[in-house]
Design an enzyme around this catalytic site. Structure first.
Site, PDB file in Angstrom:
ATOM      1  N   LEU A  10       0.858  -1.178   0.000  1.00 56.74           N
ATOM      2  CA  LEU A  10       0.000   0.000   0.000  1.00 56.74           C
ATOM      3  C   LEU A  10       0.897   1.231   0.000  1.00 56.74           C
ATOM      4  O   LEU A  10       1.928   1.255   0.673  1.00 56.74           O
ATOM      5  CB  LEU A  10      -0.895   0.021   1.243  1.00 56.74           C
ATOM      6  CG  LEU A  10      -2.099  -0.927   1.267  1.00 56.74           C
ATOM      7  CD1 LEU A  10      -2.703  -0.960   2.666  1.00 56.74           C
ATOM      8  CD2 LEU A  10      -3.147  -0.511   0.250  1.00 56.74           C
ATOM      9  N   ASP A  11       0.507   2.265  -0.738  1.00 55.89           N
ATOM     10  CA  ASP A  11       1.249   3.524  -0.704  1.00 55.89           C
ATOM     11  C   ASP A  11       1.296   4.055   0.725  1.00 55.89           C
ATOM     12  O   ASP A  11       0.392   3.778   1.526  1.00 55.89           O
ATOM     13  CB  ASP A  11       0.568   4.570  -1.590  1.00 55.89           C
ATOM     14  CG  ASP A  11       0.644   4.216  -3.070  1.00 55.89           C
ATOM     15  OD1 ASP A  11       1.546   3.450  -3.438  1.00 55.89           O
ATOM     16  OD2 ASP A  11      -0.202   4.719  -3.839  1.00 55.89           O
TER      17      ASP A  11
END
Length: 321
Positions: A46-47
């Site tokens: 995930l960013d």
């Protein structure tokens, strides 16, 4: 003699609720340390901006992480309209500002464009590689390189709300879908630009949202265990999901105890199977009456069950820190 890895031989999957502002690898290392696991791996980064479900595989569970990488995902995303950024999210620099001027009908038409099977050109700010280097490294140097479009599927795209210049959507999509790119493309279709200001992954495969746990909760359990003078594993291990949940959608093939030793040595074995199974179809392998999960395999052209990836059953404890 090879040195045994540090940490416990603990197998399973933790459904981490990642907080914003941290990398997925940082979160992974914290989980590994809390559980004192000898091995850990996540199932799709995930960013840093994003929050939500990050399944972390421990021990032998890491052997099946690829199947969660390939699983469908669901996201809740809020986009700020009227501004386009170089990264397509709020971590980037605003590169263009435009007036917001579209009708409800135009919005609904634009949203419908993204539903179903489409082609997506990945963002330059992604971990995909070009000539051995991640795209984001080129982007940070101001270099744009060619990227091929990739097929994606948006199974659902639900309009949640529009408040002022903030648009919220619920998106259920296939692997490899970049939500930032959908928002950037949507902004261009609407003629005003857009970027992600909130992104939360709410589902991976069929894992339950309610089973997620934060790093803060894990840390609190470790502290509680120390106060009670008990091993932290007593409080942490009940949070683990079985590692075979990563391949729960695979058909099961049960191997009788009598021929299990041959299978566990890597030999293909003949077992009674469902006639509907196709050659080379991945299956979940269980042993005996207790149906103990031991790995995955395929049915070969000779009708034999060929092991593809088997777990290691540990008899000795690993070294501790």
């Amino acid at each position: 003699m090879a040195r045994r890895p540090k940490g416990r031989f603990i197998d399973g999957i933790v459904l981490l609720d990642k907080s914003t502002g941290m990398s997925s690898n940082f979160a992974l290392q914290r989980v590994k340390r809390f559980f004192n696991a000898n091995k850990a791996g996540h199932t799709g980064a995930l960013d840093p901006l994003a929050t939500g479900m990050l399944p972390v595989c421990l021990g032998e569970g890491t052997k099946f992480s690829q199947h969660l990488l390939d699983a469908d995902k669901r996201y809740l995303v809020t986009a700020k309209l009227g501004e386009r950024t170089d990264t397509s999210d709020s971590d980037g620099e605003v590169v263009q500002t435009r007036a917001i001027d579209f009708t409800e009908a135009q919005l609904l038409t634009a949203l419908d464009f993204f539903r179903g099977e489409t082609q997506q050109v990945p963002s330059m700010y992604s971990a995909l590689k070009y000539q051995g280097q991640p795209l984001y490294k080129y982007a940070r140097e101001g270099i744009e390189v060619p990227r091929e479009s990739r097929p994606i599927t948006v199974f659902e795209l639900n309009f949640i709300g529009l408040e002022g210049d903030e648009l919220t959507l619920d998106i259920h999509c296939s692997k490899g879908t970049y939500i930032r790119t959908i928002i950037d493309d949507l902004g261009e279709m609407l003629g005003c630009g857009a970027h992600v200001i909130m992104l939360r992954r709410t589902q991976v495969a069929q894992y339950p949202y309610a089973r997620m746990v934060t790093l803060e909760q894990l840390e609190a359990l470790v502290a509680q265990a120390h106060e009670q003078q008990i091993d932290p594993s007593v409080l942490l291990d009940p949070l683990l999901l079985p590692m075979d949940t990563a391949v729960a959608d695979f058909p099961e093939v049960n191997v009788p105890d009598a021929i299990a030793p041959y299978l566990m040595q890597g030999q293909a074995v003949r077992v009674p199977v469902n006639a509907d199974l196709k050659t080379d179809e991945l299956v979940r392998i269980t042993l005996g009456d207790i149906r103990r999960f031991v790995g995955i395999g395929t049915m070969n052209e000779d009708g034999l069950l060929a092991p593809k990836r088997l777990i290691v059953i540990h008899d000795e404890p690993a070294e501790t820190d």
